[in-house]
Write a protein that holds these residues in place. Structure first.
Motif, PDB file in Angstrom:
ATOM      1  N   GLN A   1      -4.027   6.286 -23.322  1.00  7.48           N
ATOM      2  CA  GLN A   1      -4.160   5.311 -22.244  1.00  7.48           C
ATOM      3  C   GLN A   1      -3.155   5.579 -21.124  1.00  7.48           C
ATOM      4  OE1 GLN A   1      -6.489   3.179 -22.014  1.00  7.48           O
ATOM      5  NE2 GLN A   1      -7.310   2.938 -24.081  1.00  7.48           N
ATOM      6  N   ILE A   2      -2.164   6.422 -21.395  1.00  9.71           N
ATOM      7  CA  ILE A   2      -1.097   6.704 -20.434  1.00  9.71           C
ATOM      8  C   ILE A   2      -1.345   8.013 -19.699  1.00  9.71           C
ATOM      9  CG2 ILE A   2       1.382   7.135 -20.145  1.00  9.71           C
ATOM     10  CD1 ILE A   2       0.713   4.268 -20.872  1.00  9.71           C
ATOM     11  N   PHE A   3      -1.651   9.076 -20.451  1.00  8.11           N
ATOM     12  CA  PHE A   3      -1.809  10.396 -19.854  1.00  8.11           C
ATOM     13  C   PHE A   3      -3.279  10.652 -19.526  1.00  8.11           C
ATOM     14  CE2 PHE A   3       2.119  10.618 -22.366  1.00  8.11           C
ATOM     15  CZ  PHE A   3       3.002  11.080 -21.393  1.00  8.11           C
ATOM     16  N   GLN A   4      -3.689  10.205 -18.350  1.00  7.53           N
ATOM     17  CA  GLN A   4      -5.069  10.379 -17.888  1.00  7.53           C
ATOM     18  C   GLN A   4      -5.041  10.973 -16.494  1.00  7.53           C
ATOM     19  OE1 GLN A   4      -8.079   7.455 -18.758  1.00  7.53           O
ATOM     20  NE2 GLN A   4      -6.590   6.119 -19.746  1.00  7.53           N
ATOM     21  N   PRO A   5      -5.653  12.124 -16.271  1.00  8.63           N
ATOM     22  CA  PRO A   5      -5.511  12.829 -14.985  1.00  8.63           C
ATOM     23  C   PRO A   5      -6.022  12.045 -13.775  1.00  8.63           C
ATOM     24  CG  PRO A   5      -7.212  13.830 -16.366  1.00  8.63           C
ATOM     25  CD  PRO A   5      -6.476  12.876 -17.225  1.00  8.63           C
ATOM     26  N   ALA A   6      -7.052  11.225 -13.952  1.00 10.16           N
ATOM     27  CA  ALA A   6      -7.594  10.485 -12.814  1.00 10.16           C
ATOM     28  C   ALA A   6      -6.734   9.282 -12.452  1.00 10.16           C
ATOM     29  CB  ALA A   6      -9.023  10.022 -13.105  1.00 10.16           C
ATOM     30  N   HIS A   7      -5.814   8.898 -13.355  1.00 12.33           N
ATOM     31  CA  HIS A   7      -4.973   7.729 -13.111  1.00 12.33           C
ATOM     32  C   HIS A   7      -3.486   8.051 -13.266  1.00 12.33           C
ATOM     33  CE1 HIS A   7      -8.436   5.084 -12.799  1.00 12.33           C
ATOM     34  NE2 HIS A   7      -8.943   5.715 -13.855  1.00 12.33           N
ATOM     35  N   PHE A   8      -3.164   9.323 -13.139  1.00  7.88           N
ATOM     36  CA  PHE A   8      -1.767   9.758 -13.139  1.00  7.88           C
ATOM     37  C   PHE A   8      -1.512  10.376 -11.769  1.00  7.88           C
ATOM     38  CE2 PHE A   8       2.232  11.223 -14.453  1.00  7.88           C
ATOM     39  CZ  PHE A   8       2.497  10.813 -15.757  1.00  7.88           C
ATOM     40  N   CYS A   9      -0.500   9.885 -11.072  1.00  6.14           N
ATOM     41  CA  CYS A   9      -0.299  10.266  -9.673  1.00  6.14           C
ATOM     42  C   CYS A   9       1.152  10.672  -9.416  1.00  6.14           C
ATOM     43  CB  CYS A   9      -0.661   9.103  -8.751  1.00  6.14           C
ATOM     44  SG  CYS A   9      -2.323   8.439  -8.997  1.00  6.14           S
ATOM     45  N   THR A  10       1.332  11.372  -8.313  1.00  7.10           N
ATOM     46  CA  THR A  10       2.687  11.715  -7.877  1.00  7.10           C
ATOM     47  C   THR A  10       2.970  11.063  -6.533  1.00  7.10           C
ATOM     48  OG1 THR A  10       1.899  13.776  -6.868  1.00  7.10           O
ATOM     49  CG2 THR A  10       2.739  13.887  -9.120  1.00  7.10           C
ATOM     50  N   ASP A  11       4.125  10.421  -6.452  1.00  7.29           N
ATOM     51  CA  ASP A  11       4.560   9.703  -5.255  1.00  7.29           C
ATOM     52  C   ASP A  11       5.432  10.645  -4.431  1.00  7.29           C
ATOM     53  OD1 ASP A  11       5.302   7.769  -3.415  1.00  7.29           O
ATOM     54  OD2 ASP A  11       6.728   6.776  -4.760  1.00  7.29           O
ATOM     55  N   ASP A  12       4.790  11.586  -3.743  1.00  4.50           N
ATOM     56  CA  ASP A  12       5.529  12.664  -3.074  1.00  4.50           C
ATOM     57  C   ASP A  12       5.010  12.946  -1.669  1.00  4.50           C
ATOM     58  OD1 ASP A  12       3.090  13.609  -3.963  1.00  4.50           O
ATOM     59  OD2 ASP A  12       3.829  15.601  -4.465  1.00  4.50           O
ATOM     60  N   ILE A  13       4.434  11.930  -1.027  1.00  7.11           N
ATOM     61  CA  ILE A  13       3.929  12.096   0.339  1.00  7.11           C
ATOM     62  C   ILE A  13       4.831  11.296   1.272  1.00  7.11           C
ATOM     63  CG2 ILE A  13       1.945  11.819   1.874  1.00  7.11           C
ATOM     64  CD1 ILE A  13       0.131  11.900  -0.573  1.00  7.11           C
TER      65      ILE A  13
ATOM     66  N   VAL B   1      -4.746   9.683  -2.438  1.00 10.69           N
ATOM     67  CA  VAL B   1      -5.576   8.491  -2.604  1.00 10.69           C
ATOM     68  C   VAL B   1      -4.728   7.232  -2.438  1.00 10.69           C
ATOM     69  CG1 VAL B   1      -7.240   9.615  -4.137  1.00 10.69           C
ATOM     70  CG2 VAL B   1      -5.216   8.497  -5.104  1.00 10.69           C
ATOM     71  N   PRO B   2      -5.344   6.119  -2.016  1.00 10.16           N
ATOM     72  CA  PRO B   2      -4.600   4.855  -1.973  1.00 10.16           C
ATOM     73  C   PRO B   2      -4.245   4.411  -3.375  1.00 10.16           C
ATOM     74  CG  PRO B   2      -6.675   4.717  -0.744  1.00 10.16           C
ATOM     75  CD  PRO B   2      -6.725   5.968  -1.552  1.00 10.16           C
TER      76      PRO B   2
ATOM     77  N   PRO C   1       0.823  -1.218   0.000  1.00  6.88           N
ATOM     78  CA  PRO C   1       0.000   0.000   0.000  1.00  6.88           C
ATOM     79  C   PRO C   1       0.854   1.263   0.000  1.00  6.88           C
ATOM     80  CG  PRO C   1       0.130  -0.922   2.215  1.00  6.88           C
ATOM     81  CD  PRO C   1       0.830  -1.896   1.311  1.00  6.88           C
ATOM     82  N   ALA C   2       0.275   2.324  -0.519  1.00  2.00           N
ATOM     83  CA  ALA C   2       0.918   3.639  -0.500  1.00  2.00           C
ATOM     84  C   ALA C   2      -0.153   4.682  -0.779  1.00  2.00           C
ATOM     85  CB  ALA C   2       2.041   3.725  -1.530  1.00  2.00           C
ATOM     86  N   ILE C   3       0.101   5.889  -0.338  1.00  3.31           N
ATOM     87  CA  ILE C   3      -0.789   7.020  -0.618  1.00  3.31           C
ATOM     88  C   ILE C   3      -0.083   7.948  -1.598  1.00  3.31           C
ATOM     89  CG2 ILE C   3      -2.057   8.970   0.350  1.00  3.31           C
ATOM     90  CD1 ILE C   3      -3.163   6.306   1.225  1.00  3.31           C
ATOM     91  N   VAL C   4      -0.767   8.316  -2.661  1.00  5.19           N
ATOM     92  CA  VAL C   4      -0.200   9.174  -3.696  1.00  5.19           C
ATOM     93  C   VAL C   4      -1.163  10.323  -3.988  1.00  5.19           C
ATOM     94  CG1 VAL C   4       1.185   7.349  -4.758  1.00  5.19           C
ATOM     95  CG2 VAL C   4      -1.190   7.698  -5.500  1.00  5.19           C
ATOM     96  N   HIS C   5      -0.659  11.363  -4.641  1.00  6.54           N
ATOM     97  CA  HIS C   5      -1.515  12.471  -5.072  1.00  6.54           C
ATOM     98  C   HIS C   5      -2.081  12.177  -6.456  1.00  6.54           C
ATOM     99  CE1 HIS C   5       0.482  15.332  -2.080  1.00  6.54           C
ATOM    100  NE2 HIS C   5      -0.815  15.466  -1.869  1.00  6.54           N
ATOM    101  N   ARG C   6      -3.403  12.209  -6.584  1.00 13.00           N
ATOM    102  CA  ARG C   6      -4.058  12.064  -7.886  1.00 13.00           C
ATOM    103  C   ARG C   6      -4.056  13.426  -8.573  1.00 13.00           C
ATOM    104  NH1 ARG C   6      -9.639   9.436  -7.116  1.00 13.00           N
ATOM    105  NH2 ARG C   6     -10.126  11.462  -6.194  1.00 13.00           N
TER     106      ARG C   6
END
Length: 688
Positions: free
Chosen positions: A610-622, A459-460, A447-452
């Protein structure tokens, strides 16, 4: 006169306990409406029986959304475990431990005590939300069946009403036997050589649920093992029952299960605790049983009939794994059955149910046998010489054994072997080191929390369960030279291949075709029927106004504001891209977001990615405190990019495929075209 059900059934589930309800929930969420029967009345499931979720099962329930949220507020969380020695002259706590250590890396790192009746009801309601008219057929039991071994053929099953004696027939493509230790389905399969193998131990135990508990002992709200000259009792705090405090007491009896009475158990429990006082208002449920560790010699009959839970393995409840093992078996089987029934997967995938879960059950039987032997040895030595060195030695061995099995009990150590659905680079099972960063193929995702990026919401990263595979692209720092270009090139390759796996398999989901009630399923609500008493008193009984109906939803279930510039959700596969750049950085805001939100006026080569979608592109910065800091101090105290760190990804990134049950199916090196071709080859193995 023999009657028949009007319709043939894709799946017949025999048994409406937690295993059967989980199978129904999974199938229902994937568009398959099963027939669920149970030879008993629903009232017999209300109290007692199975009663605790462990961490991995909690993680699975989390993936369903609202159900676990309801159960968490109904249940009793267990974080602490204590050991006590009690005698007329001395009473002392000899040890305290956290129930599960942090390095197992679970969001829900505790056990949740909640009774079987509530678990079943929450899952039944979830199935009802997906199919109008879904209901469990109570008081209907399995009698026999004529097996049709042809692929897609229907087997004729005879059912009988346990109250009226009426018989009916139903035709089912698949039958799942979830009907307990005395399974009628397993008995029927005896003609094909199926049987439980193993032996019973000469030990009788009793489980007693006490309600309205009152005591001067300080640890009865933690899981507590009390050892005295009168014996040993395991105390498991329960969720409130009838608005009163409650606990489960588990003891070993000197009498056989046929001779033992509730009064015997009550007297023994109070004697063990003395001089502490333990009283209760009522015994809500109790049962005595002989301990036996047995496992079925085959999990499936020709991939047409499957066994789940107590129907295929029996053991003591000491490790609290009966419920959990059964739920994970149903979860594993359900999504595979649904894909086959929807015509999207090769029927060969059904063979992986037995190969994956039989091994796990064998480990459970072995662990349980050792645990029972340790308890029995400690009990015997306690009675012979309470304060002696040998008794202390048995207690020490018990503690060490429990500590060494934390990971298995929590569900963190399960690694599935290579198969049609699980592919390693070497073709051999990968070894996982508990308490260190990195994910091996076959294990659960971490598990991890990322920014959507669509809304900057944390979000998880673990996907909600809907039967889809998730392709995780861990891209690292996209500001590094060449990193963003590699991702654009991968996007171009998928476009050049006309969507690659997205057009070859499955289909787009038209969320507009779903009724609003399906996009936003209702939570439990009082109805007009529930207000009969109010009606008698002249109180209005109208249903809730439409605007006040409580609901829950998943992101992909509702139309998005990006319609017309992004593709619709896919029925089999979702892509989640995760970069390590800060969500508020100029790069994300000024460079990345324009790629995620193309204009309506743009040419098609800039849209429908299929790659650049805002609802499924996240940043791992928490950042988080490293959960492995005690077991792997070399990894550092803080993880700045937790998902990349926990998954063991750096450099050029990697792509992971997670199965619908969130076990890792494949891992690639890098995120370019060659890596994506491995993804295509993987899905070509079993999708049709």
């Amino acid at each position: 006169m023999v009657k028949t059900f009007e319709d043939h059934q894709d799946v017949l589930i025999v048994g409406a306990g937690p295993a059967g309800c989980m199978a129904a929930l999974v199938l229902s969420r994937m568009g398959i409406k099963p027939l669920v029967i149970d030879a008993a009345d629903h009232a017999s499931h209300e109290f007692g029986r199975s009663d605790a979720f462990q961490c991995r099962c909690m993680e699975v329930m989390q993936s369903f959304g609202a159900p676990i949220e309801q159960l968490e507020h109904m249940g009793k969380k267990l974080y602490g475990r204590t050991f006590w020695e009690v005698s007329p002259t001395k009473q002392r706590r000899t040890a305290f431990a956290r129930f599960y250590p942090e390095f197992l890396d679970f969001d829900k790192d505790y056990s949740l005590a909640v009774r079987q009746g509530l678990i079943e009801q929450v899952m039944i309601h979830d199935a009802e939300n997906h199919f109008d008219g879904f209901e469990v057929k109570w008081n209907w039991g399995f009698v026999t069946m004529e097996l049709n071994k042809e692929q897609g053929g229907y087997s004729e099953v005879t059912l009988k009403n346990s109250k009226s004696g009426e018989e009916r027939k139903v035709w089912a493509k698949y039958v799942i036997g979830c009907d307990g230790a005395r399974s009628a389905v397993r008995k029927w399969a005896g003609q094909y050589g199926f049987r439980l193998e193993g032996e019973a131990l000469p030990v009788t135990w009793c489980v007693l649920d006490a309600v309205g508990l009152k005591s001067d002992h300080p640890d009865l709200e933690r899981l507590c093992i009390v050892r005295s000259t009168k014996g040993i009792v395991l105390v498991i705090p329960r969720e409130p029952i009838h608005g009163k405090t409650a606990a489960r007491f588990d003891i070993q009896l000197e009498k056989s299960r046929y001779e033992a009475t509730e009064d015997d158990a009550t007297r023994m429990i109070k004697e063990i605790f003395a001089p502490y006082t333990v009283e209760w208002e009522e015994v809500n449920w109790w049962s005595s049983y002989d301990v036996g560790q047995r496992i079925i010699n085959g999990y499936t009959v020709d991939e047409k009939v499957f066994f789940v839970g107590d129907a295929c393995h029996t053991h003591s409840p000491r490790a609290g794994l009966g419920l959990n093992t059964a739920l994970l078996e149903s979860h594993n089987l359900g999504w595979k059955l649904a894909l086959v029934l929807r015509g999207e997967a090769n029927p060969e995938v059904l063979s992986t149910y037995a190969s994956e879960r039989h091994k796990v059950a064998l480990e459970l039987i072995g662990m349980d046998r050792k645990l029972v032997e340790l308890y029995a040895g400690l009990e015997k030595q306690t009675m012979n010489d309470f304060s002696g060195e040998e008794a202390a030695g048995w207690l020490h061995k018990l503690r060490l054994f429990q500590a060494s099995n934390y990971a298995y009990q929590a569900g963190a150590s399960i690694v599935y072997t290579p198969s049609l659905l699980t592919v390693t680079q070497s073709g051999k099972v990968e070894t996982m080191t508990i308490g260190k960063p990195g994910i091996v193929v076959g294990s659960r995702t971490r598990p991890a929390i990322v920014h959507r990026l669509s809304d900057s919401v944390p979000v998880p990263v673990l996907s909600p369960f809907d039967g889809r595979f998730t392709v995780y692209i861990l891209a690292g720092d996209l500001e590094k030279p060449g990193a963003l270009e590699r991702l654009k090139d991968l996007d171009a390759y998928i476009r050049e291949s006309k969507g690659s796996i997205f057009t070859k398999y499955g289909q787009e989901i038209d969320v507009h075709a779903k009724e609003a009630s399906r996009r936003m399923p209702k939570l439990l609500l009082p109805t007009a029927h529930a207000h009969e008493g109010a009606k008698a008193n002249g109180v209005p009984t109208e249903e809730f106004p439409p605007g006040r109906v409580l609901y829950h939803y998943d992101y992909d279930d509702i139309p998005q504001i990006t319609e017309g510039v992004l593709p619709r959700p896919h029925s089999l596969i979702r892509v989640t891209v995760v970069a390590t750049n800060p969500v508020s950085s100029p790069f994300v805001l000024d460079t990345l977001l324009p790629l995620l939100y193309p204009k309506y006026s743009d040419a098609d080569e800039h849209k429908y990615s299929q790659i650049f979608q805002p609802a499924h592109f996240c940043t791992d910065d928490i950042p988080i405190v490293n959960p492995y800091r005690e077991t792997a101090p070399e990894a550092g105290t803080v993880f700045t990019h937790p998902m990349h760190a926990k998954w063991g990804v750096d450099g050029d990134g990697a792509i992971f495929v997670a199965r619908p049950d969130a076990h890792v199916a494949l891992k690639t090196s890098g995120v370019g075209r060659e890596a994506w071709k491995e993804i295509e080859t993987y899905f070509d193995r079993f999708l049709v």
